[in-house]
Design an enzyme around this catalytic site. Sequence first.
Site, PDB file in Angstrom:
ATOM      1  N   HIS A 127       4.068  20.154  17.327  1.00  0.00           N
ATOM      2  CA  HIS A 127       3.400  21.366  16.862  1.00  0.00           C
ATOM      3  C   HIS A 127       1.894  21.141  16.713  1.00  0.00           C
ATOM      4  O   HIS A 127       1.080  21.980  17.083  1.00  0.00           O
ATOM      5  CB  HIS A 127       4.034  21.779  15.530  1.00  0.00           C
TER       6      HIS A 127
ATOM      7  N   GLU B 113       0.279  21.221  20.029  1.00  0.00           N
ATOM      8  CA  GLU B 113       0.156  22.605  20.508  1.00  0.00           C
ATOM      9  C   GLU B 113      -1.123  23.246  19.976  1.00  0.00           C
ATOM     10  O   GLU B 113      -1.884  23.867  20.719  1.00  0.00           O
ATOM     11  CB  GLU B 113       1.393  23.398  20.061  1.00  0.00           C
ATOM     12  N   HIS B 114      -1.400  23.055  18.706  1.00  0.00           N
ATOM     13  CA  HIS B 114      -2.626  23.616  18.137  1.00  0.00           C
ATOM     14  C   HIS B 114      -3.860  23.037  18.826  1.00  0.00           C
ATOM     15  O   HIS B 114      -4.793  23.750  19.157  1.00  0.00           O
ATOM     16  CB  HIS B 114      -2.710  23.280  16.641  1.00  0.00           C
TER      17      HIS B 114
END
Lengths: 424, 425
Positions: free
Chosen positions: A68, A71-72
């Site tokens: 995650h 992804e950012h």
Amino acid sequence: MKINEIRNELLNDMYYDIDHPSGLKILIMPKAGYASTYAIFATKYGSIDTMIEMKDGSFREIPEGTAHFLEHKLFESEDLDAFERFAKTGASANAYTSFDRTGYLFSCSGNFKENLEILLDFVQNPYFTQATVEKEQGIIGQEIDMYKDIPDWEVMFNCLRNMYHNLPVRIDIAGTQDSIAQITADMLYDCYNNFYNLNNMVLAVAGNTTVDEVLEVADRVLKPVEGKMAQRKIIEEPKEVKADYCEKKLSVATPQFMLGFKEDWDTPERTAKEEIAMEILLDMISGPSTDLYRRLFDANLINQSFGFEYFTGFGYSCVLFAGESNDPKAVCEEIKKEISHFRGNGFDEKDFERTKKKLYGRMIMGMNDIDSLANNMAVSFFAGEDVFTDFETYKTVTVEDIRELLNKTLDENYSTLSVILPNN
Amino acid sequence: MHFENIAEGVRLCAQNTDKFKTCRINFSMAMPLDQDASARAILPFILHRRCAKYPDFIAFSRVLDELYGAAISAGVSKRGEAQILSFSMTAIDDRFALNGDTVALECVQLLTDIIFDPLTDGESFPADIVEQEKRLLVEMIENEMNDKRRYALTRCEEIMFKDEAYGINRLGSVDEVKALTPEKVYSAWKDILRSATIQVTMVGSMDVDPVAEILKSRFSSIERDVAKIDTVFVNEVNQPEYICEEMPIKQGKLVMGFRTGMADEYDNSVAMRIAVDIFGGGTYSKLFSVVREKMSLCYYCSAAFFSSKGIVMVQSGIEDINEEKAKSEILNQLSLVAQGEFSDEDFSSSIKSITDSIISNNDTPETICAWYSSQLLRKNLKTPEAYAQELTEVEKAQVIEAAKTITLDTVFMLKSNGEVCDDED
């Protein structure tokens, strides 16, 4: 370049399945008369992938929440952020990390080729520095806090934490404040190099598009890389649940619950037929047309939030019943009684046929919008299927299949109840 | 699009297309938002589960299953100072029905059955059903506080609009719902059939004429007397109000309510939309790129424009300690827009982005229905293309003028009371 056409005559839909020379699978579904286009560039890397396979075949652990976090960070670059680039072209861009994949997407009704180029370019060009990692820790730290206040999220993760001892599906997708503090720019590069190779990814496009325009951009922008589809480690997990009950207090008006039934299978992933059979089974036991639903509704034990899900992925399969209730334990008892009742008395063929008819209609309803079509193309590919597999498989499911499935699953000895209570 | 008047204050809006695999039909019924809000809010929920023809809700659900899983949904919303009750139905297109069933028209019939021929008990709704739906509606209202983002927005509205109809919750209030009687609810039902402004929107391959006939015949026996719906646009702000509440939560929620200075919903609204978008719309906006990305002050920070009431609501999820910094930066970014401190590129990006998403509305039956049904109170319906054209005609100077009239009215901060501790695991 191999270009296959995958069709379904009844739906009158088709899409192109392309093995691009770069190693990337490209799936394209042109939809006549649509004004917009949706594209998703996804990798088979999600929150359950807490291990990187090394060259010697061993596995190294990575901090929770890394997928995650990555992804950012991928939206940033030394020059212009991806969002700034999409701003010039008017596309609506986003990304998500789920348990088993990460996707970068946009939808637009103009400038499709420019947008596709931005998408393919920014995902293939990572840029991580210690400074940008630290800044993101602040933002994601707040995202984690935000989720802690969301009862639907907490009730589910508490349920998963009590269901599984070891499986990484029990980990919060964003990780924890502590785990993200351990992430470094080097780690992000390692994960990127391991999972973001084109052989582990897919590009799915649906809507107002043509094969030629997608390939024109792909041919120009995709960089062939060495690599293969990442292997997932099979993690040992006992049959028993870790704990059969937990409760937590949050600021809610009505208690929320999630009742999970853990399953034990020989293979790590469910087939389309198993998933569809389970959907039918669950709808026949507890859907809005059932006696159980009526009893629970009339006894004021549930409201319109009540529902079920067959929650499965690599290495995990479980059934989840959830909703709001003033007496979660009573709902839990009623569900278990009903399961026993069906186990003992079997199913009415008429109910079965009606449920299948409903499922047929609902599958068709899910095939209108380009957002779900593109996502389904990507997900089906990762599962080794195609987008029409479910639609073709459901007709082969029989009452006997449902009966067999019930004998193998929904065992209350392997169940756990998670409750969120009001804190006043 | 086909537009047709069915009765006084009732119109049909239809897109006949075989582009989709499904058809969708929506009934939206608008009444003034007032003290009868609760009696009206309960109606879509009571009506959508059963009707005179199918009095048992499980049996009704099975009828829908047989119609290939046709789905009926009910909802209540607020648009300006109108309360809107809606009923929607999605069904597969007839070409997918096996055995030549005509699904779409049957679904339209069913939808009119639930609205016009509900299950009654003489001159009222059955008492046990009303009691059950009252419980469910009370739970729905009470559980709105579970979503803290939503709760903070609702609280800000209650404070900002305490002397205006807009401050009324679209679902009414718990006390009023508990006080409802079957007679009161039945009377509210008769009232909406007589006086609501109604629009039926449909998308799909079915012929419009049979549907228009069904609707005309239903309304022919109803004497219509349409209620006037007015929304008050308040623009005077003496002193911004600040209210803070504490709850056992981890992340703080900041909501800032602004008046736009518009005289009515059409007054400079297109330029205002662009101004708000540049301020806090997409990921290129000031709020996202500065308050979130550059300053890391929040996980989300965005501004929403409600032209039907002439207001802008900014919402942000922040750590409590950053409250003052976030508030002052949000106001700073607004003043930059009002001073024209945004590039030509920001301006054209905004127009491109809004246009792009508006045109995308054409691609699902749900978004087409929503686009048109949201205009039920307007005399003339605008297509997405027409609206997109208006956007491209706006000049940068108009956007700056629009931003200048956006004034802070109310700040609501939901803070942690320090009672939540971290999980162990």
